[in-house]
Design a protein around this motif. Sequence first.
Motif, PDB file in Angstrom:
ATOM      1  N   UNK A 189       1.037  -1.113  -0.104  1.00 47.09           N
ATOM      2  CA  UNK A 189       0.043   0.025   0.106  1.00 47.09           C
ATOM      3  C   UNK A 189       0.865   1.441   0.164  1.00 47.09           C
ATOM      4  N   UNK A 190       0.639   2.278  -0.902  1.00 50.97           N
ATOM      5  CA  UNK A 190       1.195   3.378  -1.050  1.00 50.97           C
ATOM      6  C   UNK A 190       0.353   4.475  -1.175  1.00 50.97           C
TER       7      UNK A 190
ATOM      8  N   UNK B 142       0.229  11.297 -14.489  1.00 51.63           N
ATOM      9  CA  UNK B 142       1.441  11.205 -13.536  1.00 51.63           C
ATOM     10  C   UNK B 142       1.164  10.877 -12.273  1.00 51.63           C
ATOM     11  N   UNK B 143      -0.227  11.519 -11.680  1.00 53.04           N
ATOM     12  CA  UNK B 143      -0.540  11.183 -10.173  1.00 53.04           C
ATOM     13  C   UNK B 143      -0.744   9.574 -10.034  1.00 53.04           C
ATOM     14  N   UNK B 144      -1.147   8.879 -11.050  1.00 53.38           N
ATOM     15  CA  UNK B 144      -1.237   7.543 -10.843  1.00 53.38           C
ATOM     16  C   UNK B 144       0.170   6.797 -10.857  1.00 53.38           C
ATOM     17  N   UNK B 145       1.072   7.039 -11.946  1.00 52.20           N
ATOM     18  CA  UNK B 145       2.018   6.753 -12.180  1.00 52.20           C
ATOM     19  C   UNK B 145       3.145   6.773 -11.024  1.00 52.20           C
TER      20      UNK B 145
ATOM     21  N   UNK C 266       3.153  -6.056  -8.222  1.00 52.96           N
ATOM     22  CA  UNK C 266       2.194  -5.330  -9.034  1.00 52.96           C
ATOM     23  C   UNK C 266       0.976  -4.858  -8.567  1.00 52.96           C
ATOM     24  N   UNK C 267       0.801  -3.570  -9.324  1.00 56.55           N
ATOM     25  CA  UNK C 267      -0.095  -2.789  -8.746  1.00 56.55           C
ATOM     26  C   UNK C 267      -1.541  -3.318  -9.066  1.00 56.55           C
ATOM     27  N   UNK C 268      -2.483  -3.130  -8.395  1.00 59.44           N
ATOM     28  CA  UNK C 268      -3.801  -3.800  -8.712  1.00 59.44           C
ATOM     29  C   UNK C 268      -4.959  -2.825  -8.677  1.00 59.44           C
ATOM     30  N   UNK C 269      -5.286  -2.096  -7.559  1.00 62.65           N
ATOM     31  CA  UNK C 269      -6.330  -1.109  -7.206  1.00 62.65           C
ATOM     32  C   UNK C 269      -5.731   0.306  -6.720  1.00 62.65           C
ATOM     33  N   UNK C 270      -6.597   1.118  -7.043  1.00 60.86           N
ATOM     34  CA  UNK C 270      -6.463   2.737  -6.655  1.00 60.86           C
ATOM     35  C   UNK C 270      -7.573   3.281  -6.127  1.00 60.86           C
ATOM     36  N   UNK C 271      -7.267   4.324  -5.150  1.00 61.44           N
ATOM     37  CA  UNK C 271      -8.210   5.212  -4.629  1.00 61.44           C
ATOM     38  C   UNK C 271      -7.925   6.587  -5.146  1.00 61.44           C
ATOM     39  N   UNK C 272      -8.633   7.548  -5.592  1.00 67.16           N
ATOM     40  CA  UNK C 272      -8.145   8.926  -5.884  1.00 67.16           C
ATOM     41  C   UNK C 272      -9.077   9.847  -5.336  1.00 67.16           C
ATOM     42  N   UNK C 273      -8.287  10.685  -4.638  1.00 64.06           N
ATOM     43  CA  UNK C 273      -9.135  11.887  -3.876  1.00 64.06           C
ATOM     44  C   UNK C 273      -8.457  13.150  -4.592  1.00 64.06           C
ATOM     45  N   UNK C 274      -9.522  14.186  -4.999  1.00 65.88           N
ATOM     46  CA  UNK C 274      -9.145  15.454  -5.545  1.00 65.88           C
ATOM     47  C   UNK C 274      -9.350  16.680  -4.710  1.00 65.88           C
ATOM     48  N   UNK C 275      -8.741  17.334  -4.517  1.00 60.13           N
ATOM     49  CA  UNK C 275      -9.039  18.803  -4.032  1.00 60.13           C
ATOM     50  C   UNK C 275      -9.153  19.978  -5.065  1.00 60.13           C
TER      51      UNK C 275
ATOM     52  N   UNK D 126      -4.531  13.069  -4.683  1.00 55.63           N
ATOM     53  CA  UNK D 126      -4.060  12.351  -3.585  1.00 55.63           C
ATOM     54  C   UNK D 126      -4.266  10.972  -4.068  1.00 55.63           C
ATOM     55  N   UNK D 127      -3.452  10.064  -4.476  1.00 56.86           N
ATOM     56  CA  UNK D 127      -3.781   8.647  -4.924  1.00 56.86           C
ATOM     57  C   UNK D 127      -3.156   7.664  -4.056  1.00 56.86           C
ATOM     58  N   UNK D 128      -3.982   6.580  -3.754  1.00 61.95           N
ATOM     59  CA  UNK D 128      -3.296   5.351  -3.008  1.00 61.95           C
ATOM     60  C   UNK D 128      -3.564   4.236  -3.981  1.00 61.95           C
ATOM     61  N   UNK D 129      -2.380   3.406  -4.058  1.00 62.90           N
ATOM     62  CA  UNK D 129      -2.448   2.285  -4.717  1.00 62.90           C
ATOM     63  C   UNK D 129      -2.121   0.952  -4.037  1.00 62.90           C
ATOM     64  N   UNK D 130      -2.940  -0.163  -4.056  1.00 62.97           N
ATOM     65  CA  UNK D 130      -2.707  -1.331  -3.665  1.00 62.97           C
ATOM     66  C   UNK D 130      -1.954  -2.272  -4.693  1.00 62.97           C
ATOM     67  N   UNK D 131      -0.811  -2.806  -4.230  1.00 60.12           N
ATOM     68  CA  UNK D 131      -0.446  -3.983  -5.078  1.00 60.12           C
ATOM     69  C   UNK D 131      -0.424  -5.280  -4.158  1.00 60.12           C
ATOM     70  N   UNK D 132       0.219  -6.111  -5.045  1.00 63.61           N
ATOM     71  CA  UNK D 132      -0.005  -7.696  -4.333  1.00 63.61           C
ATOM     72  C   UNK D 132       1.131  -8.472  -5.150  1.00 63.61           C
ATOM     73  N   UNK D 133       1.746  -9.571  -4.362  1.00 64.70           N
ATOM     74  CA  UNK D 133       3.119 -10.125  -4.688  1.00 64.70           C
ATOM     75  C   UNK D 133       3.020 -11.368  -3.703  1.00 64.70           C
ATOM     76  N   UNK D 134       3.736 -12.298  -4.034  1.00 57.92           N
ATOM     77  CA  UNK D 134       4.029 -13.331  -3.113  1.00 57.92           C
ATOM     78  C   UNK D 134       5.023 -12.708  -2.174  1.00 57.92           C
ATOM     79  N   UNK D 135       5.136 -13.018  -0.930  1.00 58.88           N
ATOM     80  CA  UNK D 135       5.892 -12.608   0.330  1.00 58.88           C
ATOM     81  C   UNK D 135       7.335 -12.538  -0.083  1.00 58.88           C
TER      82      UNK D 135
END
Length: 357
Positions: free
Chosen positions: A57-58, A81-84, A96-105, A147-156
Amino acid sequence: MEAHEHPQQTAISEIGEFGLIAHMRDTLGEPEADSVVSGVADDAAVYRVDDGQVHLLTTDMLVEGIHFDRAFMPLEHLGFKALSVNVSDIVAMNAAPRYATVSVGIPQNTSVEMVETIYEGLDQACGAYDVTIVGGDTVAAHGLTLSVSVVGAAAESDVIYREGAQVGDKVCVTGDIGASFAGLKVLLRNRERLEEEGEDFDPKLDSYSYVIRRHLAPPAQLKAIREWADAGAQPHALIDISDGLAAEVHHICEASGVGAQLYEPALPIDPETRNVATDFGEDVSVYALFGGEDYELVFTMPEDDLDALDPQTYNVVGEVVTPDDPDDPVLLQRAHGENVPLQPDGFEHFDDSPPQQ
């Protein structure tokens, strides 16, 4: 009445961005949840979700007047760029990235069509990185903010941290560096000329198209980690270049308890970036070492393991060493042969200088 003494306040500029992060980490303490693998110390947080599987999570924010200027930042590029830049944080841990949330002011001078254009750029980035936007928020703001948050996934077992560098590893960089800063220099100069010359100004930006694109819409290096997986190769340490190569190598060295020897002639610099530095009468190595926002990857890997990679996809810029002086763990051998300490003077978000853009 007895006067109350107020505790002395410390300006954030005195400790800088990373000093502030250290204070935040000290205030919060270490995560107590057993499922948390890594917290504040790396590009993304890592937590277990299943047997052998983790999520990453970032969150990152782009603020008008600090990170971008609408005078020369097309809103479609801003969305991309905001997502990238968030995807880059996930990729920088080999996930690998999977999902994102985006907040805009949203400030008052923003139209519906402008917001739609931002989301068109976000949608383009989703297509490029196979990401799905699943939510977010909109609020009124004094300046445009994403403001963007991205969730990724991987084997530990596949997650790579900054702390894994080993003495003898080669220090490598994907792609070329310094281009984003060169693009910013060109855009700032053209904004100044526009203000001076008004309607008579002719920007003539064709010869700078590559560096401008690298600044406005930098790509995350998802392709690189996919190629590593296909080759069965895995770096020992990994980080992306957001604050400049010098700063990122220092992060790896600090986390890993090692030093690094870099070589100036080995820095991968595009000819267009060199042309910009020449136009400005500046040292192009400064662009490459301290420019930031290239979002290429810096990784360390044993030389034998590099044989599995396509040599066109990376450049060896140095090697991991045992530092002679712990206070100066990173050295740079200049083109003329002098070996000098390399300080981590990348872009500081909380210095007292005017905003870059």
